[in-house]
Design a protein around this motif. Structure first.
Motif, PDB file in Angstrom:
ATOM      1  N   LYS A 115      35.707  79.407  -4.726  1.00  0.00           N
ATOM      2  CA  LYS A 115      35.235  80.381  -3.567  1.00  0.00           C
ATOM      3  C   LYS A 115      36.689  81.136  -3.782  1.00  0.00           C
ATOM      4  O   LYS A 115      37.851  81.202  -4.547  1.00  0.00           O
ATOM      5  N   ALA A 116      36.951  82.323  -3.349  1.00  0.00           N
ATOM      6  CA  ALA A 116      37.153  83.582  -3.136  1.00  0.00           C
ATOM      7  C   ALA A 116      39.329  82.126  -2.811  1.00  0.00           C
ATOM      8  O   ALA A 116      39.985  83.056  -3.365  1.00  0.00           O
ATOM      9  N   ASP A 117      39.324  81.662  -1.368  1.00  0.00           N
ATOM     10  CA  ASP A 117      40.092  80.750  -1.829  1.00  0.00           C
ATOM     11  C   ASP A 117      40.733  79.985  -2.872  1.00  0.00           C
ATOM     12  O   ASP A 117      41.630  78.602  -2.439  1.00  0.00           O
ATOM     13  N   GLY A 118      39.674  79.634  -3.927  1.00  0.00           N
ATOM     14  CA  GLY A 118      40.377  78.299  -5.084  1.00  0.00           C
ATOM     15  C   GLY A 118      39.385  77.244  -4.493  1.00  0.00           C
ATOM     16  O   GLY A 118      39.772  76.451  -5.169  1.00  0.00           O
ATOM     17  N   THR A 119      38.846  76.854  -3.820  1.00  0.00           N
ATOM     18  CA  THR A 119      38.061  75.615  -3.468  1.00  0.00           C
ATOM     19  C   THR A 119      36.371  75.480  -3.811  1.00  0.00           C
ATOM     20  O   THR A 119      36.417  77.333  -3.791  1.00  0.00           O
ATOM     21  N   VAL A 120      36.136  74.620  -3.666  1.00  0.00           N
ATOM     22  CA  VAL A 120      34.444  74.515  -4.979  1.00  0.00           C
ATOM     23  C   VAL A 120      33.655  74.946  -4.331  1.00  0.00           C
ATOM     24  O   VAL A 120      33.695  74.957  -2.861  1.00  0.00           O
ATOM     25  N   ALA A 121      33.203  76.308  -4.838  1.00  0.00           N
ATOM     26  CA  ALA A 121      31.612  76.775  -4.727  1.00  0.00           C
ATOM     27  C   ALA A 121      30.678  76.382  -4.416  1.00  0.00           C
ATOM     28  O   ALA A 121      29.658  76.138  -4.148  1.00  0.00           O
ATOM     29  N   ARG A 122      30.609  75.266  -6.354  1.00  0.00           N
ATOM     30  CA  ARG A 122      29.805  74.417  -6.723  1.00  0.00           C
ATOM     31  C   ARG A 122      29.610  73.787  -7.890  1.00  0.00           C
ATOM     32  O   ARG A 122      30.730  73.843  -7.966  1.00  0.00           O
ATOM     33  N   MET A 123      29.618  72.461  -7.818  1.00  0.00           N
ATOM     34  CA  MET A 123      30.130  71.538  -8.388  1.00  0.00           C
ATOM     35  C   MET A 123      27.950  70.780  -8.758  1.00  0.00           C
ATOM     36  O   MET A 123      27.517  70.929  -8.068  1.00  0.00           O
ATOM     37  N   ILE A 124      27.866  70.521 -10.124  1.00  0.00           N
ATOM     38  CA  ILE A 124      26.238  69.858 -10.999  1.00  0.00           C
ATOM     39  C   ILE A 124      27.302  68.886 -11.494  1.00  0.00           C
ATOM     40  O   ILE A 124      28.111  68.432 -12.073  1.00  0.00           O
ATOM     41  N   GLY A 125      26.254  67.606 -11.312  1.00  0.00           N
ATOM     42  CA  GLY A 125      26.665  66.292 -11.703  1.00  0.00           C
ATOM     43  C   GLY A 125      25.279  65.860 -11.791  1.00  0.00           C
ATOM     44  O   GLY A 125      24.191  65.365 -11.785  1.00  0.00           O
ATOM     45  N   ALA A 126      25.417  64.098 -12.280  1.00  0.00           N
ATOM     46  CA  ALA A 126      24.361  63.145 -12.377  1.00  0.00           C
ATOM     47  C   ALA A 126      25.231  61.995 -12.436  1.00  0.00           C
ATOM     48  O   ALA A 126      26.051  61.475 -13.127  1.00  0.00           O
ATOM     49  N   HIS A 127      24.383  60.877 -11.924  1.00  0.00           N
ATOM     50  CA  HIS A 127      24.118  59.267 -11.835  1.00  0.00           C
ATOM     51  C   HIS A 127      23.738  58.746 -13.053  1.00  0.00           C
ATOM     52  O   HIS A 127      22.531  59.033 -13.056  1.00  0.00           O
ATOM     53  N   HIS A 128      24.128  57.840 -13.791  1.00  0.00           N
ATOM     54  CA  HIS A 128      23.592  57.475 -14.991  1.00  0.00           C
ATOM     55  C   HIS A 128      23.719  55.403 -15.069  1.00  0.00           C
ATOM     56  O   HIS A 128      25.000  55.454 -14.597  1.00  0.00           O
ATOM     57  N   ASN A 129      22.401  55.367 -14.728  1.00  0.00           N
ATOM     58  CA  ASN A 129      21.943  53.595 -14.754  1.00  0.00           C
ATOM     59  C   ASN A 129      23.562  52.896 -16.113  1.00  0.00           C
ATOM     60  O   ASN A 129      22.523  52.714 -16.471  1.00  0.00           O
ATOM     61  N   ILE A 130      23.768  52.276 -15.615  1.00  0.00           N
ATOM     62  CA  ILE A 130      24.716  51.046 -16.241  1.00  0.00           C
ATOM     63  C   ILE A 130      25.071  49.558 -16.097  1.00  0.00           C
ATOM     64  O   ILE A 130      26.120  49.123 -16.325  1.00  0.00           O
ATOM     65  N   HIS A 131      23.648  49.944 -15.210  1.00  0.00           N
ATOM     66  CA  HIS A 131      24.325  48.481 -14.081  1.00  0.00           C
ATOM     67  C   HIS A 131      23.755  47.181 -15.462  1.00  0.00           C
ATOM     68  O   HIS A 131      25.077  46.294 -15.142  1.00  0.00           O
ATOM     69  N   ASN A 132      22.885  46.692 -16.153  1.00  0.00           N
ATOM     70  CA  ASN A 132      23.144  45.752 -17.573  1.00  0.00           C
ATOM     71  C   ASN A 132      24.409  45.666 -17.988  1.00  0.00           C
ATOM     72  O   ASN A 132      24.381  45.128 -18.799  1.00  0.00           O
ATOM     73  N   LYS A 133      24.801  47.321 -18.405  1.00  0.00           N
ATOM     74  CA  LYS A 133      25.726  46.597 -19.298  1.00  0.00           C
ATOM     75  C   LYS A 133      27.419  46.857 -18.234  1.00  0.00           C
ATOM     76  O   LYS A 133      28.027  45.363 -18.725  1.00  0.00           O
ATOM     77  N   LYS A 134      26.973  46.541 -17.441  1.00  0.00           N
ATOM     78  CA  LYS A 134      28.309  46.250 -16.057  1.00  0.00           C
ATOM     79  C   LYS A 134      27.969  44.720 -16.233  1.00  0.00           C
ATOM     80  O   LYS A 134      29.309  43.596 -16.393  1.00  0.00           O
ATOM     81  N   LEU A 135      26.890  44.332 -15.518  1.00  0.00           N
ATOM     82  CA  LEU A 135      26.664  42.929 -16.072  1.00  0.00           C
ATOM     83  C   LEU A 135      26.764  42.251 -17.210  1.00  0.00           C
ATOM     84  O   LEU A 135      27.371  40.905 -17.210  1.00  0.00           O
ATOM     85  N   ALA A 136      26.327  42.288 -17.750  1.00  0.00           N
ATOM     86  CA  ALA A 136      26.644  42.087 -19.416  1.00  0.00           C
ATOM     87  C   ALA A 136      28.706  41.658 -19.771  1.00  0.00           C
ATOM     88  O   ALA A 136      28.825  40.740 -20.076  1.00  0.00           O
ATOM     89  N   GLU A 137      29.029  43.045 -19.259  1.00  0.00           N
ATOM     90  CA  GLU A 137      30.743  42.754 -19.685  1.00  0.00           C
ATOM     91  C   GLU A 137      30.787  41.940 -18.730  1.00  0.00           C
ATOM     92  O   GLU A 137      31.602  40.978 -18.727  1.00  0.00           O
ATOM     93  N   ASP A 138      30.924  41.766 -17.192  1.00  0.00           N
ATOM     94  CA  ASP A 138      31.328  40.999 -15.864  1.00  0.00           C
ATOM     95  C   ASP A 138      30.679  39.865 -16.823  1.00  0.00           C
ATOM     96  O   ASP A 138      31.806  38.886 -16.737  1.00  0.00           O
ATOM     97  N   GLU A 139      29.181  38.927 -17.361  1.00  0.00           N
ATOM     98  CA  GLU A 139      29.484  37.512 -17.310  1.00  0.00           C
ATOM     99  C   GLU A 139      30.291  37.373 -18.836  1.00  0.00           C
ATOM    100  O   GLU A 139      31.359  35.758 -18.905  1.00  0.00           O
ATOM    101  N   VAL A 140      30.836  38.116 -20.411  1.00  0.00           N
ATOM    102  CA  VAL A 140      31.301  37.753 -20.782  1.00  0.00           C
ATOM    103  C   VAL A 140      33.303  37.677 -20.182  1.00  0.00           C
ATOM    104  O   VAL A 140      33.745  36.888 -21.033  1.00  0.00           O
ATOM    105  N   CYS A 141      33.454  38.536 -19.945  1.00  0.00           N
ATOM    106  CA  CYS A 141      34.147  38.203 -18.692  1.00  0.00           C
ATOM    107  C   CYS A 141      34.295  36.737 -18.279  1.00  0.00           C
ATOM    108  O   CYS A 141      35.853  35.979 -18.155  1.00  0.00           O
TER     109      CYS A 141
END
Length: 340
Positions: A115-141
């Motif tokens: 925007k004119a005042d420097g705050t965000v006017a638009r933001m685009i993103g994506a959520h990616h499933n990493i659940h199995n990867k995180k569970l595997a990392e936790d088990e290794v730990c």
């Protein structure tokens, strides 16, 4: 950014985009900072096990599904990015699924316009499933820790029953949720208690400033409630409190927050409402309450104080102003609303 498609008409590009979004397994989101509207792809809903389009299209939907243990970390990262303190938005955290469990995701996003005042006017993103990867990392730990502690042989570690551990963890999480629920609920009226309200208000003040949204607050109590207790007894008094809370809860928005402040005094948080709109909402409640027959021939009235949060307000300043508003409503005859 590469131009993969070059359509001659807007309808063509819309058709292509919607087809792609419907096929993508992971979830994409598009936040309009001007309106507060958030568009989410069908994959975002499916990834979390929800019916497509079931949620309201705003930032509250996203914030409300973030795991409580991850919330502060995610909000801090988000604010650092949208205020220019960080050049990248990339973070891992857990999101609540439709069955109450949590899914680990990685969230990537980029600001598209300001925007004119420097705050965000638009933001685009994506959520990616990493659940199995995180569970595997936790088990290794876990295994590494056990090996380092020399508490088991490698053969015993391999024989660990992963399902049993998962069940124990789930039982523990359920107990924690149960205890947390009880500590945040008023047992008589079954609405949020003062402790829960104070936590929610702090969160909403921060959220209001983060997204440049209005935020209003109301406090009200039952007029001459001591006289009601003295005349009808405390059992009827408790019934009045319970029926009043059911009435109010049924006539506020899903995103509003209603809590018992103490005794016959209650508080309301109105996210995204200016004081003008909050006055309309509270006038509706005041009228409904005054017309509601609690018991045959028994009616009550309530007095309200309303105020809007400003950028410079502290929590203390908010309460001083709203308390003063309620005091004015009482002084000016009760069964009315005052605002400062």
């Amino acid at each position: 950014m590469n131009d993969t498609y070059k359509h001659s008409e807007v309808t063509e590009s819309d058709t292509t985009l919607n087809a792609i979004l419907d096929l993508i397994v992971e979830g994409t989101w598009d936040w309009n900072g001007e309106t507060g509207h958030v568009t989410r792809s069908p994959g975002w809903y499916r990834m979390l096990g929800h019916e497509v389009g079931i949620f309201q299209e705003n930032v509250f939907t996203w914030e409300n599904i973030i795991h409580p243990d991850d919330y502060k970390r995610v909000m801090a990262h988000f604010e650092q990015y949208i205020t220019g303190q960080s050049t990248q938005y990339l973070i891992e955290y857990r999101c609540k699924k439709s069955d109450g469990s949590y899914l680990w995701i990685i969230d990537r996003a980029k600001i598209q316009a300001y925007k004119a005042d420097g705050t965000v006017a638009r933001m685009i993103g994506a959520h990616h499933n990493i659940h199995n990867k995180k569970l595997a990392e936790d088990e290794v730990c876990k295994l590494n820790k056990l090996l380092q502690q020399d508490n088991m042989s490698l053969d015993n570690l391999i024989k660990i029953n992963a399902k049993e551990l998962e069940n124990k963890n789930q039982e523990l999480e359920e107990k924690i949720r149960e205890v947390d629920l009880l500590s945040n609920i008023d047992l008589l009226t079954n609405i949020a208690n003062r402790r829960s309200f104070e936590k929610e208000l702090k969160k909403e003040v921060l959220r209001s400033r983060r997204y440049n949204h209005p935020l209003s607050l109301a406090i009200f109590d039952i007029d001459l409630f001591k006289n009601v207790n003295d005349t009808y007894g405390h059992k009827i008094g408790d019934d009045i409190l319970q029926k009043l809370c059911k009435l109010v809860s049924a006539n506020i928005r899903e995103l509003d927050f209603f809590a018992r402040w103490g005794g016959e005094e209650f508080v309301l948080i109105f996210p995204e409402l200016t004081v003008k709109k909050a006055l309309i909402a509270t006038e509706k409640l005041r009228t409904l309450i005054s017309q509601f027959e609690i018991e045959p021939g028994l009616y009550i009235t309530c007095s309200f104080g309303v105020t809007e949060c400003t950028d410079k307000d502290t929590i203390e300043a908010l309460f001083q102003r709203i308390d003063k508003s309620l005091y004015q409503a009482k002084s000016n005859g009760r069964n009315r609303i005052e605002s400062l």
